[in-house]
Write a protein that holds these residues in place. Structure first.
Motif, PDB file in Angstrom:
ATOM      1  N   GLY A   1       0.788  -1.227   0.000  1.00 38.70           N
ATOM      2  CA  GLY A   1       0.000   0.000   0.000  1.00 38.70           C
ATOM      3  C   GLY A   1       0.818   1.274   0.000  1.00 38.70           C
ATOM      4  N   ALA A   2       2.144   1.176   0.164  1.00 45.56           N
ATOM      5  CA  ALA A   2       2.998   2.364   0.173  1.00 45.56           C
ATOM      6  C   ALA A   2       3.342   2.782  -1.253  1.00 45.56           C
ATOM      7  CB  ALA A   2       4.276   2.101   0.958  1.00 45.56           C
ATOM      8  N   VAL A   3       3.518   4.081  -1.446  1.00 48.48           N
ATOM      9  CA  VAL A   3       3.852   4.616  -2.768  1.00 48.48           C
ATOM     10  C   VAL A   3       4.974   5.645  -2.638  1.00 48.48           C
ATOM     11  CG1 VAL A   3       1.513   4.300  -3.659  1.00 48.48           C
ATOM     12  CG2 VAL A   3       2.157   6.490  -2.626  1.00 48.48           C
ATOM     13  N   ILE A   4       5.539   5.986  -3.777  1.00 47.30           N
ATOM     14  CA  ILE A   4       6.494   7.088  -3.861  1.00 47.30           C
ATOM     15  C   ILE A   4       5.757   8.305  -4.393  1.00 47.30           C
ATOM     16  CG2 ILE A   4       8.524   7.965  -5.095  1.00 47.30           C
ATOM     17  CD1 ILE A   4       9.660   5.131  -4.981  1.00 47.30           C
ATOM     18  N   ILE A   5       5.911   9.434  -3.731  1.00 44.21           N
ATOM     19  CA  ILE A   5       5.353  10.701  -4.204  1.00 44.21           C
ATOM     20  C   ILE A   5       6.428  11.407  -5.021  1.00 44.21           C
ATOM     21  CG2 ILE A   5       4.416  12.946  -3.558  1.00 44.21           C
ATOM     22  CD1 ILE A   5       2.510  10.722  -2.886  1.00 44.21           C
ATOM     23  N   ALA A   6       6.155  11.685  -6.288  1.00 40.67           N
ATOM     24  CA  ALA A   6       7.125  12.344  -7.159  1.00 40.67           C
ATOM     25  C   ALA A   6       6.558  13.662  -7.676  1.00 40.67           C
ATOM     26  CB  ALA A   6       7.489  11.433  -8.336  1.00 40.67           C
TER      27      ALA A   6
ATOM     28  N   GLN B   1      -3.344  12.776   6.877  1.00 38.26           N
ATOM     29  CA  GLN B   1      -4.608  12.777   7.615  1.00 38.26           C
ATOM     30  C   GLN B   1      -5.244  11.392   7.622  1.00 38.26           C
ATOM     31  OE1 GLN B   1      -6.952  15.859   5.774  1.00 38.26           O
ATOM     32  NE2 GLN B   1      -5.764  17.527   6.679  1.00 38.26           N
ATOM     33  N   GLU B   2      -5.196  10.725   6.473  1.00 36.32           N
ATOM     34  CA  GLU B   2      -5.786   9.387   6.380  1.00 36.32           C
ATOM     35  C   GLU B   2      -5.037   8.394   7.261  1.00 36.32           C
ATOM     36  OE1 GLU B   2      -5.581   8.560   2.243  1.00 36.32           O
ATOM     37  OE2 GLU B   2      -7.248   9.873   1.692  1.00 36.32           O
ATOM     38  N   SER B   3      -3.707   8.448   7.233  1.00 31.25           N
ATOM     39  CA  SER B   3      -2.921   7.501   8.035  1.00 31.25           C
ATOM     40  C   SER B   3      -3.095   7.777   9.524  1.00 31.25           C
ATOM     41  CB  SER B   3      -1.438   7.582   7.644  1.00 31.25           C
ATOM     42  OG  SER B   3      -0.898   8.863   7.929  1.00 31.25           O
ATOM     43  N   ARG B   4      -3.220   9.046   9.891  1.00 34.33           N
ATOM     44  CA  ARG B   4      -3.453   9.393  11.298  1.00 34.33           C
ATOM     45  C   ARG B   4      -4.792   8.815  11.765  1.00 34.33           C
ATOM     46  NH1 ARG B   4      -1.653  13.716  14.561  1.00 34.33           N
ATOM     47  NH2 ARG B   4      -0.668  14.718  12.759  1.00 34.33           N
ATOM     48  N   ALA B   5      -5.826   8.958  10.912  1.00 33.96           N
ATOM     49  CA  ALA B   5      -7.158   8.443  11.266  1.00 33.96           C
ATOM     50  C   ALA B   5      -7.142   6.921  11.396  1.00 33.96           C
ATOM     51  CB  ALA B   5      -8.176   8.882  10.222  1.00 33.96           C
TER      52      ALA B   5
ATOM     53  N   PRO C   1       1.640   4.798  11.016  1.00 39.35           N
ATOM     54  CA  PRO C   1       2.648   5.807  10.657  1.00 39.35           C
ATOM     55  C   PRO C   1       2.548   6.149   9.177  1.00 39.35           C
ATOM     56  CG  PRO C   1       3.672   3.665  10.967  1.00 39.35           C
ATOM     57  CD  PRO C   1       2.249   3.529  11.424  1.00 39.35           C
ATOM     58  N   ILE C   2       2.846   7.387   8.845  1.00 40.10           N
ATOM     59  CA  ILE C   2       2.723   7.811   7.450  1.00 40.10           C
ATOM     60  C   ILE C   2       3.714   7.079   6.553  1.00 40.10           C
ATOM     61  CG2 ILE C   2       4.322   9.750   7.673  1.00 40.10           C
ATOM     62  CD1 ILE C   2       2.431  11.291   5.737  1.00 40.10           C
ATOM     63  N   THR C   3       4.805   6.578   7.122  1.00 37.78           N
ATOM     64  CA  THR C   3       5.788   5.846   6.316  1.00 37.78           C
ATOM     65  C   THR C   3       5.239   4.516   5.815  1.00 37.78           C
ATOM     66  OG1 THR C   3       6.738   5.081   8.417  1.00 37.78           O
ATOM     67  CG2 THR C   3       7.859   6.899   7.295  1.00 37.78           C
ATOM     68  N   ASP C   4       4.101   4.071   6.384  1.00 33.78           N
ATOM     69  CA  ASP C   4       3.430   2.882   5.840  1.00 33.78           C
ATOM     70  C   ASP C   4       2.687   3.213   4.552  1.00 33.78           C
ATOM     71  OD1 ASP C   4       4.385   1.448   7.927  1.00 33.78           O
ATOM     72  OD2 ASP C   4       2.450   1.048   8.879  1.00 33.78           O
ATOM     73  N   ARG C   5       2.454   4.497   4.310  1.00 34.33           N
ATOM     74  CA  ARG C   5       1.717   4.925   3.118  1.00 34.33           C
ATOM     75  C   ARG C   5       2.612   5.625   2.097  1.00 34.33           C
ATOM     76  NH1 ARG C   5      -3.612   6.160   3.599  1.00 34.33           N
ATOM     77  NH2 ARG C   5      -3.405   6.467   1.335  1.00 34.33           N
ATOM     78  N   ILE C   6       3.605   6.378   2.586  1.00 33.32           N
ATOM     79  CA  ILE C   6       4.533   7.090   1.692  1.00 33.32           C
ATOM     80  C   ILE C   6       5.939   6.560   1.945  1.00 33.32           C
ATOM     81  CG2 ILE C   6       5.512   9.302   0.989  1.00 33.32           C
ATOM     82  CD1 ILE C   6       2.959  10.655   1.917  1.00 33.32           C
TER      83      ILE C   6
ATOM     84  N   MET D   1       5.983  13.440   9.680  1.00 28.15           N
ATOM     85  CA  MET D   1       6.457  13.235   8.312  1.00 28.15           C
ATOM     86  C   MET D   1       7.965  13.157   8.169  1.00 28.15           C
ATOM     87  SD  MET D   1       4.030  15.839   6.161  1.00 28.15           S
ATOM     88  CE  MET D   1       2.286  16.040   6.496  1.00 28.15           C
ATOM     89  N   LYS D   2       8.712  13.631   9.157  1.00 28.84           N
ATOM     90  CA  LYS D   2      10.151  13.824   8.963  1.00 28.84           C
ATOM     91  C   LYS D   2      10.921  12.529   8.691  1.00 28.84           C
ATOM     92  CE  LYS D   2      11.366  13.887  13.902  1.00 28.84           C
ATOM     93  NZ  LYS D   2      11.935  14.729  14.981  1.00 28.84           N
TER      94      LYS D   2
END
Length: 316
Positions: free
Chosen positions: A184-189, A229-233, A237-242, A269-270
């Protein structure tokens, strides 16, 4: 020398406030003789501005290549920029803009140089959804909206060089250990150049990495905030998504410096690795990238270096 270094430092520090300097120049009127439009290039990409030099035209040279010039012992290819964008200089080709893009040096012949203006990236809008041509990456508003101000077309020099010298932009993916992201994780480019986006997309696809591509730093930041916001809800951790952010530096609305700084200043996010992929070369830029917390810096279009840096950032 002190004054020169001070000027460099001042321009480098502009990136801390989402600002930059744009060199404005003219290429002549369109083929129908309509008024001469303003064009622009980031000052950081200009090595020097010199009067037109004696050009040596090699056998077989075809437009828009004019030939070669010898500037202090360095042989530099000269490109007829008005011919590229379809303009006709009224007074001839009088100036050479010697530029550095992705570790290559070339000179663009133009009709005249106007001035250098200091702008915020918020004054620069992506041209792809506007009336920009194939070689225009963005439109700069030179004054605020209340004044009605002038507009300048910021050229996509990467696209120009890609079409004129396509053989220098081949993709070669290094073999190596497979990269596996969390499910489910992606790279944001993010990159405002069409050719840069296509090369990055091809490279990430060849590596088997899922990604979401954006045309501006602002678009990428808004997507990152949404995912945050979605990962927090969801309590994750956001690193599971990005898995990583891969960004250019020069982009309309929000540059890559500001995007990186926004990510690294946020506690949630850091931990996201950020890799800068830019044609803005030079030690000053690379040092500034380190200072804002980026995890890697790669010059365009060194796809082998980019591949290695992506592997290193993700494995880290």
């Amino acid at each position: 020398m002190d004054a020169f270094q001070k000027e460099i430092d001042e321009r480098t520090n502009l990136t801390s406030s989402n600002k930059f300097e744009l060199l404005l120049f003219r290429l002549g009127a369109d083929p129908h003789g309509v008024r001469s439009e303003l064009f622009g290039i980031n000052v950081f990409k200009i090595r020097e501005i010199v009067p037109m030099q004696e050009i040596t035209k090699a056998a077989g040279t075809q437009s828009p290549m004019l030939g070669m010039v010898n500037i202090r012992g360095q042989i530099i290819s000269v490109i007829d920029l008005p011919a590229v964008v379809g303009c006709v200089p009224k007074t001839g080709l009088n100036i050479l803009l010697v530029t550095e893009y992705a570790r290559s040096t070339q000179a663009f012949a133009v009709e005249s140089v106007e001035e250098i203006v200091r702008l915020e990236w918020s004054q620069v809008l992506s041209a792809e959804s506007k009336a920009g041509g194939n070689f225009v990456t963005s439109i700069a508003r030179l004054e605020d909206e209340a004044s009605g101000g002038r507009l300048a077309q910021v050229l996509d020099v990467e696209q120009i060089l890609h079409e004129i010298m396509p053989s220098t932009r081949e993709i070669k993916i290094l073999a190596g250990e497979a990269i596996t992201l969390k499910p489910g994780a992606v790279i944001i480019a993010a990159d405002d150049s069409k050719v840069a986006r296509s090369l990055v997309e091809a490279g990430l696809t060849a590596l088997g990495l899922p990604f979401l591509m954006h045309k501006t730093g602002k678009e990428a930041w808004e997507k990152i905030q949404q995912i945050n916001q979605e990962s927090r809800a969801q309590g994750m951790p956001i690193t599971d998504r990005i898995a990583m952010v891969l960004t250019d530096l020069e982009m309309p609305e929000m540059d890559g410096f500001t995007l990186t700084r926004n990510i690294k200043r946020d506690e949630r996010m850091k931990a996201i690795p950020v890799v800068i992929h830019s044609s803005l070369s030079g030690s000053a830029n690379e040092e500034h990238v380190k200072n804002i917390g980026a995890d890697g810096y790669v010059s365009k279009f060194e796809i082998e270096d980019l591949t290695a840096t992506i592997r290193k950032a993700l494995n880290k």
